[in-house]
Structures are given as C-alpha cells and as structure tokens.
Design an enzyme around this catalytic site. Structure first.
Site, mmCIF file in Angstrom:
data_model
loop_
_atom_site.group_PDB
_atom_site.id
_atom_site.type_symbol
_atom_site.label_atom_id
_atom_site.label_comp_id
_atom_site.label_asym_id
_atom_site.label_seq_id
_atom_site.Cartn_x
_atom_site.Cartn_y
_atom_site.Cartn_z
ATOM 1 N N ARG A 1 0.824 -1.223 0.000
ATOM 2 C CA ARG A 1 0.000 0.000 0.000
ATOM 3 C C ARG A 1 0.850 1.262 0.000
ATOM 4 O O ARG A 1 0.435 2.286 -0.558
ATOM 5 C CB ARG A 1 -0.938 -0.004 1.204
ATOM 6 N N GLY B 1 -10.189 -7.556 -1.425
ATOM 7 C CA GLY B 1 -9.024 -7.962 -0.630
ATOM 8 C C GLY B 1 -8.626 -9.411 -0.826
ATOM 9 O O GLY B 1 -7.448 -9.721 -1.039
ATOM 10 N N GLY C 1 -14.318 -2.753 -0.388
ATOM 11 C CA GLY C 1 -15.679 -2.191 -0.351
ATOM 12 C C GLY C 1 -15.890 -1.138 -1.419
ATOM 13 O O GLY C 1 -16.947 -1.094 -2.067
ATOM 14 N N LYS D 1 -20.661 -15.025 0.312
ATOM 15 C CA LYS D 1 -22.114 -14.846 0.404
ATOM 16 C C LYS D 1 -22.748 -14.114 -0.768
ATOM 17 O O LYS D 1 -22.211 -13.118 -1.243
ATOM 18 C CB LYS D 1 -22.421 -14.031 1.655
#
Ligand code: AMP
Length: 394
Positions: free
Chosen positions: A35, A350, A373, A197
C-alpha cells in the site's frame, strides 16, 4: 474532476490523503509495504514538481482514540527508504505541532502525520476537524481509493475548506480502469464473482448482469444458486433467505441473454480444514454430510474455456476457500486463466487480491484495484462520497 498533473504544485503545501493502512505484526513491524508503494507515483510526482508534501492516512480502527499500536510511525522508515529521503513524523494530524511542522517545510520536504482516526471527527466527517486538516495545506490531493466509499473528514468535508482539490494517480487509475470496463467495455465482457455470500454481492450481481456477456459464479455463494436450481448441496454454504434472489438473478440473466455459468463439480470435504479428507464430485452428487469448498477440475476447464477470446474481465471473490491449500486450486487456476487471457483484466477485493498475489500473477493482470468495499460499490453503480467530493461544485 481535476487530477494532480493539471496543477501547479511548485512551492505549495500539498495535503495528500493516502491509504497507508498497512498490515503490522505484534511488534509493530510493517509486514507488507504494497500500500505504501501504491502511493509512490503521486508522492514522487509532487516532490519532483517542488511541492511540500504533507501526508495523512488512517490505520486500523482506533475509534477516535489514540491507540499506540495503531500509530503510523513505523511507516516513516519504510517511506523514507522507498523515497530515498528523510520523512519527518508529526505525532498528531491537527493542532499546533502539525501547523508548526507544515509552516517550516521547504520545497521537496515530506512529513507524515499521525493516524487521522485518533480523532473522532475523522469518521464523523466533522467540519471543524476537516477545517483544521485543511489549514495545513494550500492544495488537497486525494489518493486513498480504498476509503472512497465512506465520507470522512479527510476525503469529504475537507474539500469544502481547500480551494484547489484534485485526485492523485492511484485514484485516477482506479477511476479510469473502472470506466474502461463498465462504460463501453471491449466485448465479450465477462465478470467472475466468487466469495462467501450472495447477500454481500446482490447489488453487484444485479447491476453487472445489465452489462456483461457472461457471468461466472463460484465460491461459497455458488451453492445458494445451485440449491435454487434444485440441487442437493450437502452442508455447503447456503443462504436460505437468498434463494429467491438467486432465482431472480438467473431469470434476469436469461432475459438479458447473458451466459450464466455455475460450477459443474466441486472439491468436497466433511469439514473446512486443511487436513480433512478431500474428494471431487459432480455438482449433483454432493453427499448430505459433505460440503463444497472449491470448484473442481471440470469447472476449472469450463470457466477457463469461457475466458477464451474475451476482451474484458472483472473478477471479485475467490472461487473456493483458497486460504486452505486443498481448496485453493480453483482460484489459482482461474487466476492463471485470467492472466493469460489477453483481455483487459481488472481484479478487485481484498481476498481476490491476496489470492492473485499468492499465485504470483499480480504483474500479469491489467489492474489490481486497491479497494475492497469501494470497488464493490463502484460495481454496484453507486456514487462514492470520496470521489463525489472532488467533483467541481456548481
Ligand atoms: P468475500 O469476502 O465475500 O469475497 O469472501 C471471501 C471468502 O469466501 C474467503 O475467505 C473464502 O475462504 C470464502 N469462500 C470461498 N469459497 C467458499 C466455499 N465454497 N465455502 C466456504 N467459504 C468459501
């Protein structure tokens, strides 16, 4: 929206919001500097142009309090090494110390401020906290794509207090690659969706089905679709309350003429553990007390063949429980197929990112998104507050 390369930075104090949310071990050592490296193009560009660079980031979730283990101080050493120059650290991101340090800066200087989230105003998008951050710089640059889906003081309210605001190169790349895939993509356009999910990705599935030519679904979520088709799935992951949603998505795929592919076989075990007995079976033959934890070889072939000749691929979510070696083959094999497809390949999320790195294939992908996200919300077609805040006001 303006980008950093459209601005005159010479002699200016640039307040740069980055994502230095790096993993650390218990002794406070940074275990992966990816990062930090991702932000180097913007930092180096600003330095080359004679800016004074004031860097701000969050780290973890200190919830508005000072938490020593979540100090950004360990990043100073890494950043200094990568930039090959001294980086000063200020142990707060607002207040007198930060102000004095910023005012003393000369062209080419870099300071790293302490974790923004040590102040409750950051997550609350508080105007007064944002005003204090803004007072440190002449120009605001946002390069923290991974937090763009949340409005925080340092990526949203701050833009009310700085006249000149722009995106850095990482944010620019994220936006441009996303547009290449989602606005007029080169076709055929395929999306691969995996992960645990259905409920986490309904928004994405509903939106993406409007755009793609093929949709490949794997991972735990595939079993809800398989059950909705009437298959017995043993103890595999299933969201009973999503069966109707799954049916509707498959119906929509049919109406839109989208090729919708589900696994045709699975790697199964009685428990999700690395030393469990493992078998491969057809998707209609999963015994009652076994669960599907990876796609099987026939599905690997089916999915890999579906990538032949395609021009655009977007992939989010692993195709199996890849963290455990016996269930990692499917995800790694697909990573290979994507990497060698010759298509524009955009990887987001991720876990998918980790899997592609583990497979040693990240350099072969067209773009590895830095957002989890934020990437999903872009795919859902949402406006991200951190990006919207950079749009010119009318
Ligand atoms: P997500 O964050 O939704 O992308 O989900 C990622 C997680 O899904 C990873 O931790 C995987 O281990 C998990 N996963 C993938 N396939 C399966 C599966 N067949 N059964 C259970 N978990 C799975």
């Amino acid at each position: 929206m303006k980008y950093i390369d459209q601005l005159d930075l010479k002699g200016k104090k640039v307040f740069l919001r980055v994502d230095f949310n790096v993993p650390m071990d218990k002794s406070g050592n940074v275990t992966d500097d990816t990062r930090v490296r991702a932000q180097l193009p913007t930092i180096k560009y600003a330095l080359d142009k004679g800016a004074k660079v004031i860097i701000a980031s969050h780290l973890g979730r200190p919830k508005g309090k000072r938490v020593e283990e979540l100090s950004l101080k360990p990043v100073v050493k890494i950043l200094s090494k990568l930039l090959n120059k001294d980086v000063a650290f200020v142990d707060d991101c607002i207040g007198e110390k930060a102000q004095v340090a910023a005012d003393k800066m000369k062209e080419g200087d870099v300071i790293l401020l302490e974790n923004l989230r040590f102040h409750p105003g950051e997550d609350k998008n508080d105007a007064e906290f944002a005003r204090q951050l803004a007072s440190l710089g002449d120009i605001y640059i946002d390069d923290a794509f991974a937090v763009s889906h949340r409005a925080a003081a340092s990526n949203s309210a701050i833009t009310e207090f700085v006249k000149i605001c722009a995106a850095g190169f990482l944010l620019k790349n994220e936006i441009e690659y996303f547009r290449r895939a989602m606005v007029n993509p080169a076709r055929p356009f395929v999306t691969i969706i995996g992960g645990a999910k259905v409920s986490d990705k309904i928004g994405v599935l509903e939106k993406i089905i409007e755009k793609v030519d093929k949709l490949l679904v794997g991972g735990g979520m595939a079993f809800t679709f398989l059950k909705a088709q009437g298959n017995s799935i043993g103890k595999s992951l299933c969201e009973e309350d999503m069966l109707d949603v799954a049916r509707k998505i498959m119906q929509k795929a049919k109406e839109k003429n989208v090729q919708f592919l589900l696994p045709v076989d699975a790697v199964i075990a009685k428990s999700a553990s690395a030393d469990a007995e493992v078998k491969v079976c057809g998707i209609k033959e999963i015994p009652p007390d076994w669960m599907g934890l990876d796609i099987g070889p026939a599905t690997i072939s089916l999915f890999s063949d579906a990538l032949q000749g395609v021009k655009t691929i977007v992939w989010n979510g692993p195709l199996g429980m890849f963290e455990l070696a016996p269930f990692s083959k499917g995800t790694f094999a697909l990573a290979n197929a994507v990497a060698n497809s010759g298509a524009l390949s955009i990887i987001g999320g991720g876990d998918t990112d980790t899997a592609v790195h583990q497979a040693g294939l990240s350099a072969k992908m067209s773009y590895m998104s830095t957002g989890g996200g934020a990437f999903l919300e872009l795919l859902e077609g949402k406006t991200l507050p951190g990006i919207a805040a950079l749009e010119p006001r009318v």
